[in-house]
Design an enzyme around this catalytic site. Structure first.
Site, PDB file in Angstrom:
ATOM      1  N   ALA A   1      -5.952  -4.566   7.910  1.00 53.50           N
ATOM      2  CA  ALA A   1      -7.021  -3.588   7.680  1.00 53.50           C
ATOM      3  C   ALA A   1      -8.276  -4.236   7.108  1.00 53.50           C
ATOM      4  O   ALA A   1      -9.288  -3.561   6.948  1.00 53.50           O
ATOM      5  CB  ALA A   1      -6.525  -2.503   6.732  1.00 53.50           C
TER       6      ALA A   1
ATOM      7  N   TRP B   1       0.869  -1.186   0.000  1.00 50.28           N
ATOM      8  CA  TRP B   1       0.000   0.000   0.000  1.00 50.28           C
ATOM      9  C   TRP B   1       0.904   1.234   0.000  1.00 50.28           C
ATOM     10  O   TRP B   1       1.817   1.337   0.836  1.00 50.28           O
ATOM     11  CB  TRP B   1      -0.881  -0.044   1.258  1.00 50.28           C
TER      12      TRP B   1
ATOM     13  N   LYS C   1     -13.215  -0.977   6.912  1.00 50.91           N
ATOM     14  CA  LYS C   1     -13.797  -1.873   5.911  1.00 50.91           C
ATOM     15  C   LYS C   1     -14.777  -2.848   6.564  1.00 50.91           C
ATOM     16  O   LYS C   1     -15.918  -2.946   6.130  1.00 50.91           O
ATOM     17  CB  LYS C   1     -12.702  -2.656   5.182  1.00 50.91           C
TER      18      LYS C   1
END
Ligand code: LMR
Length: 394
Positions: A210, A127, A243
């Site tokens: 995440a 990321w 999320k």
């Protein structure tokens, strides 16, 4: 003084998000930023979140400060959700943060505090904000091989070879599950080998998780991390409710530190509190109150877990549909990897020119490195999307 500032480059993911929003074409399709969308293309608020919010609205009687740790009940629940019962609780410290990014930032800060010479190793690719954040903090970074563009899977051999050079001054960042951007994940056997390496070589593992629950399940997605946490003396973990609870804009995350002893845990937490004070002081409360309300009520928790299961199942079925559509379109199994990957993303293997053509000619937005947000796909538009991919020569 401020006139000396030059415009800095936009984050590529957030830039795509802005370009998509500005595009007037009604048929546009957003496969860019990592936001879950349902079959209607909407990012809805989960029922469990709405129900928890209703309860909070009724019962909350103050907005006074909570303190530097944020909602401590929330932080403990998040540590349990991620770690299960794998690490002894007196060695685990958890602190609420502004999103998963806030957790990464505060943990990188802590690492720099503990060892100003530390180097953070991240996978190639990773990321984009991982490197950006570490470098912004003045922390050195290195990369280790991770993804094999030919097989579209993890290149375990090259990863292990690269990581042989990581030692006690190094922090090695892993994605707990649902690797962003590749979608190619470590197996439990890989986590076992990496744990042995951490123990033998003395590097500090840091895990960014995440997307817990978006791959194979809440426990399944944390299995590798838990294996490691039960064995290594120290570990840093950044987790997010953006999320899996769809709390994106409520900025809800948690930084978890596993320390070598109970005393070290107390010191780590005190340092985290000081670092929080000099960054943004206290985290926003609303999202953490929602998550605490959900996780402490068996009925609400069940509603949330069912909704999470529905999101995961939908992404798995979209993966299969796209792989099938690409197989039909290209008459080859080159795209079967899409069904094998897990989580929200896959790297589809397009060149920057092909990515630009998808945007300009077909109003399909994917990130420039060819990362595709699976959750943005629409079943009824799958053939059209596969045709566009084939038309630009992917
Ligand atoms: C993503 O990777 O798309 C998300 O994590 C959103 C972001 O902040 O980049």
């Amino acid at each position: 003084m401020l006139s000396s500032l030059k415009p800095s480059p936009a984050d590529p993911i957030l830039q795509i998000m802005a370009e998509f929003q500005a595009d007037p074409r009604p048929n546009k399709i957003d496969l860019g930023v990592g936001v879950y969308k349902d079959g209607e293309g909407l990012t809805v608020i989960p029922k469990a979140v709405k129900m928890a919010e209703a309860r909070i609205l009724e019962s909350q009687d103050t907005k006074s400060y909570l303190g530097l740790l944020g909602d401590v009940g929330f932080a403990g629940l998040m540590a349990d959700l991620v770690l299960g019962d794998t690490a002894p609780s007196d060695r685990v410290g958890a602190i609420q943060t502004a999103g998963g990014s806030g957790a990464l930032y505060i943990l990188m800060n802590l690492a720099r505090e503990a060892n100003p010479d530390a180097t953070i190793w991240a996978s190639t690719p990773t990321w984009g904000n991982h490197h950006a954040m570490a470098e912004g903090l003045g922390v050195k970074t290195r990369s280790y091989a991770y993804f094999d563009p030919k097989t579209r899977a993890v290149d375990v051999g090259r990863m292990m070879d690269d990581l042989k050079a990581a030692g006690p001054n190094d922090i090695v960042l892993f994605h707990g599950c649902c690797h962003n951007p590749t979608g190619a994940n470590l197996t439990l056997a890989d986590w076992e080998r990496l744990t042995e390496m951490a123990l033998a070589q003395g590097f500090l593992p840091m895990v960014d998780i995440a997307y817990q629950g978006f791959g194979d399940g809440l426990d399944e997605d944390a299995a590798g991390l838990r294996h490691m946490a039960a064995r290594v003396p120290e570990m840093l973990i950044a987790t997010s409710c953006s999320k899996n609870f769809a709390l994106y804009r409520d900025r809800t995350g948690c930084a978890i530190v596993v320390s070598g002893s109970a005393e070290a845990q107390v010191a780590a937490k005190a340092n985290l509190m000081t670092l929080m004070r000099i960054t943004y002081s206290m985290p926003p409360d609303h999202g953490a109150a929602i998550v605490r309300t959900i996780l402490t009520d068996p009925d609400l928790r069940k509603v949330w877990e069912d909704e999470l299961t529905a999101m995961r199942t939908r992404m798995l079925s979209l993966r299969q549909s796209l792989a099938d559509a690409m197989r039909a379109r290209t008459n080859s199994d080159r795209f079967d990897f899409i069904a094998d990957h897990r989580g929200m993303f896959s790297l589809i293997g397009a060149t920057p020119e092909q990515v630009a053509r998808l945007r300009d000619e077909f109003a399909i937005y994917i990130v420039g490195d060819s990362r595709l947000n699976i959750a943005g796909l629409r079943e009824e538009r799958m053939d059209e999307i596969a045709e566009a991919f084939a038309a630009v020569g992917i």
